[in-house]
Design a protein around this motif. Structure first.
Motif, mmCIF file in Angstrom:
data_model
loop_
_atom_site.group_PDB
_atom_site.id
_atom_site.type_symbol
_atom_site.label_atom_id
_atom_site.label_comp_id
_atom_site.label_asym_id
_atom_site.label_seq_id
_atom_site.Cartn_x
_atom_site.Cartn_y
_atom_site.Cartn_z
ATOM 1 N N ARG A 61 -2.405 2.448 6.656
ATOM 2 C CA ARG A 61 -1.342 3.106 5.910
ATOM 3 C C ARG A 61 -0.065 3.019 6.723
ATOM 4 O O ARG A 61 -0.029 3.347 7.901
ATOM 5 C CB ARG A 61 -1.671 4.573 5.662
ATOM 6 C CG ARG A 61 -0.614 5.217 4.748
ATOM 7 C CD ARG A 61 -0.492 6.683 4.954
ATOM 8 N NE ARG A 61 0.309 6.939 6.141
ATOM 9 C CZ ARG A 61 0.524 8.142 6.619
ATOM 10 N NH1 ARG A 61 -0.018 9.186 6.068
ATOM 11 N NH2 ARG A 61 1.257 8.297 7.687
ATOM 12 N N PHE A 62 1.004 2.539 6.071
ATOM 13 C CA PHE A 62 2.317 2.425 6.690
ATOM 14 C C PHE A 62 3.302 3.288 5.907
ATOM 15 O O PHE A 62 3.177 3.437 4.694
ATOM 16 C CB PHE A 62 2.799 0.973 6.704
ATOM 17 C CG PHE A 62 1.869 0.052 7.435
ATOM 18 C CD1 PHE A 62 1.894 -0.022 8.816
ATOM 19 C CD2 PHE A 62 0.956 -0.724 6.743
ATOM 20 C CE1 PHE A 62 1.026 -0.866 9.500
ATOM 21 C CE2 PHE A 62 0.080 -1.568 7.410
ATOM 22 C CZ PHE A 62 0.115 -1.642 8.801
ATOM 23 N N THR A 63 4.278 3.846 6.587
ATOM 24 C CA THR A 63 5.291 4.654 5.930
ATOM 25 C C THR A 63 6.567 3.840 5.778
ATOM 26 O O THR A 63 7.073 3.287 6.761
ATOM 27 C CB THR A 63 5.572 5.941 6.740
ATOM 28 O OG1 THR A 63 4.354 6.685 6.830
ATOM 29 C CG2 THR A 63 6.627 6.794 6.062
ATOM 30 N N TRP A 76 4.256 5.596 0.937
ATOM 31 C CA TRP A 76 3.122 5.162 1.729
ATOM 32 C C TRP A 76 2.647 3.827 1.177
ATOM 33 O O TRP A 76 2.328 3.711 -0.009
ATOM 34 C CB TRP A 76 1.985 6.166 1.660
ATOM 35 C CG TRP A 76 2.224 7.408 2.464
ATOM 36 C CD1 TRP A 76 3.259 7.676 3.308
ATOM 37 C CD2 TRP A 76 1.399 8.563 2.480
ATOM 38 N NE1 TRP A 76 3.119 8.917 3.851
ATOM 39 C CE2 TRP A 76 1.984 9.485 3.361
ATOM 40 C CE3 TRP A 76 0.217 8.913 1.831
ATOM 41 C CZ2 TRP A 76 1.429 10.729 3.619
ATOM 42 C CZ3 TRP A 76 -0.340 10.143 2.079
ATOM 43 C CH2 TRP A 76 0.253 11.037 2.972
ATOM 44 N N GLN A 77 2.643 2.831 2.038
ATOM 45 C CA GLN A 77 2.148 1.515 1.645
ATOM 46 C C GLN A 77 0.770 1.342 2.271
ATOM 47 O O GLN A 77 0.617 1.385 3.490
ATOM 48 C CB GLN A 77 3.090 0.412 2.102
ATOM 49 C CG GLN A 77 2.681 -0.939 1.580
ATOM 50 C CD GLN A 77 3.763 -1.976 1.798
ATOM 51 O OE1 GLN A 77 4.074 -2.303 2.931
ATOM 52 N NE2 GLN A 77 4.338 -2.453 0.718
ATOM 53 N N THR A 84 -5.095 -6.395 -0.293
ATOM 54 C CA THR A 84 -4.628 -5.707 -1.493
ATOM 55 C C THR A 84 -3.649 -4.624 -1.054
ATOM 56 O O THR A 84 -3.890 -3.930 -0.067
ATOM 57 C CB THR A 84 -5.804 -5.072 -2.263
ATOM 58 O OG1 THR A 84 -6.737 -6.098 -2.591
ATOM 59 C CG2 THR A 84 -5.328 -4.386 -3.529
ATOM 60 N N VAL A 85 -2.525 -4.483 -1.783
ATOM 61 C CA VAL A 85 -1.490 -3.519 -1.407
ATOM 62 C C VAL A 85 -1.313 -2.492 -2.517
ATOM 63 O O VAL A 85 -1.232 -2.845 -3.697
ATOM 64 C CB VAL A 85 -0.145 -4.229 -1.123
ATOM 65 C CG1 VAL A 85 0.951 -3.220 -0.821
ATOM 66 C CG2 VAL A 85 -0.295 -5.222 0.023
ATOM 67 N N PHE A 86 -1.247 -1.230 -2.127
ATOM 68 C CA PHE A 86 -0.967 -0.117 -3.024
ATOM 69 C C PHE A 86 0.243 0.616 -2.470
ATOM 70 O O PHE A 86 0.345 0.837 -1.263
ATOM 71 C CB PHE A 86 -2.143 0.865 -3.085
ATOM 72 C CG PHE A 86 -3.439 0.261 -3.534
ATOM 73 C CD1 PHE A 86 -3.781 0.223 -4.868
ATOM 74 C CD2 PHE A 86 -4.321 -0.276 -2.609
ATOM 75 C CE1 PHE A 86 -4.978 -0.331 -5.278
ATOM 76 C CE2 PHE A 86 -5.521 -0.829 -3.007
ATOM 77 C CZ PHE A 86 -5.853 -0.859 -4.355
ATOM 78 N N ASN A 87 1.170 1.020 -3.341
ATOM 79 C CA ASN A 87 2.353 1.773 -2.936
ATOM 80 C C ASN A 87 2.354 3.120 -3.638
ATOM 81 O O ASN A 87 2.221 3.189 -4.856
ATOM 82 C CB ASN A 87 3.632 1.012 -3.309
ATOM 83 C CG ASN A 87 3.704 -0.325 -2.616
ATOM 84 O OD1 ASN A 87 3.631 -0.407 -1.406
ATOM 85 N ND2 ASN A 87 3.834 -1.394 -3.389
ATOM 86 N N PHE A 88 2.526 4.189 -2.860
ATOM 87 C CA PHE A 88 2.541 5.542 -3.400
ATOM 88 C C PHE A 88 3.777 6.283 -2.918
ATOM 89 O O PHE A 88 4.057 6.322 -1.715
ATOM 90 C CB PHE A 88 1.305 6.334 -2.955
ATOM 91 C CG PHE A 88 0.039 5.930 -3.634
ATOM 92 C CD1 PHE A 88 -0.309 6.464 -4.863
ATOM 93 C CD2 PHE A 88 -0.817 5.018 -3.047
ATOM 94 C CE1 PHE A 88 -1.483 6.106 -5.492
ATOM 95 C CE2 PHE A 88 -1.999 4.651 -3.660
ATOM 96 C CZ PHE A 88 -2.334 5.190 -4.894
ATOM 97 N N LEU A 89 4.489 6.895 -3.849
ATOM 98 C CA LEU A 89 5.633 7.752 -3.542
ATOM 99 C C LEU A 89 5.105 9.129 -3.173
ATOM 100 O O LEU A 89 4.397 9.764 -3.955
ATOM 101 C CB LEU A 89 6.552 7.851 -4.759
ATOM 102 C CG LEU A 89 7.730 8.821 -4.646
ATOM 103 C CD1 LEU A 89 8.715 8.341 -3.595
ATOM 104 C CD2 LEU A 89 8.408 8.966 -5.998
#
Length: 119
Positions: A61-63, A76-77, A84-89
């Motif tokens: 997890r990267f910020t 949070w990426q 596989t990449v997921f992006n969350f606000l």
């Protein structure tokens, strides 16, 4: 770097071919670090002959700073071991996450793409 923290977020998000996808996301990081690890279980409800089917991702997890709507947003990426990449606000309170697309944009459908902090 501070103590280890672990938080879990859950929610059922819309899906095209099933009643929804139950996301259970657990993130682990040091208190003063923007990076960490994650485990994401995605359960496709009634996916295969009426039975649920779960896919699990693990990775880093990267910020990131900034979204399409807000230059000060925290995103949070999640980069899974299979790339596989997921992006969350992340909400300002830290109590919810909203799934974003690869351009850090919120879904335009008006449907609920939010996970809530459960622990």
């Amino acid at each position: 770097m501070g103590d280890w923290q672990e938080r879990t977020y859950e929610g059922v998000l819309p899906a095209a071919d099933t009643p929804g996808i139950r996301y259970t996301l657990t993130v682990r990081n040091r208190e003063y670090s923007g990076d960490g690890t994650f485990v994401l279980a995605m359960t496709y409800l009634e996916a295969e002959n009426g039975k649920d089917e779960t896919v699990t991702y693990t990775g880093r997890r990267f910020t990131q700073r900034g979204s399409a709507d807000d230059k000060d947003a925290v995103v949070w990426q999640l980069v899974a071991d299979d790339d596989t990449v997921f992006n969350f606000l992340l909400s300002k309170e830290g109590t919810s996450l909203t799934l974003l697309n690869d351009k850090f944009e919120k879904p335009q459908s008006g449907l609920n793409y939010t996970l809530r902090l459960v622990q």
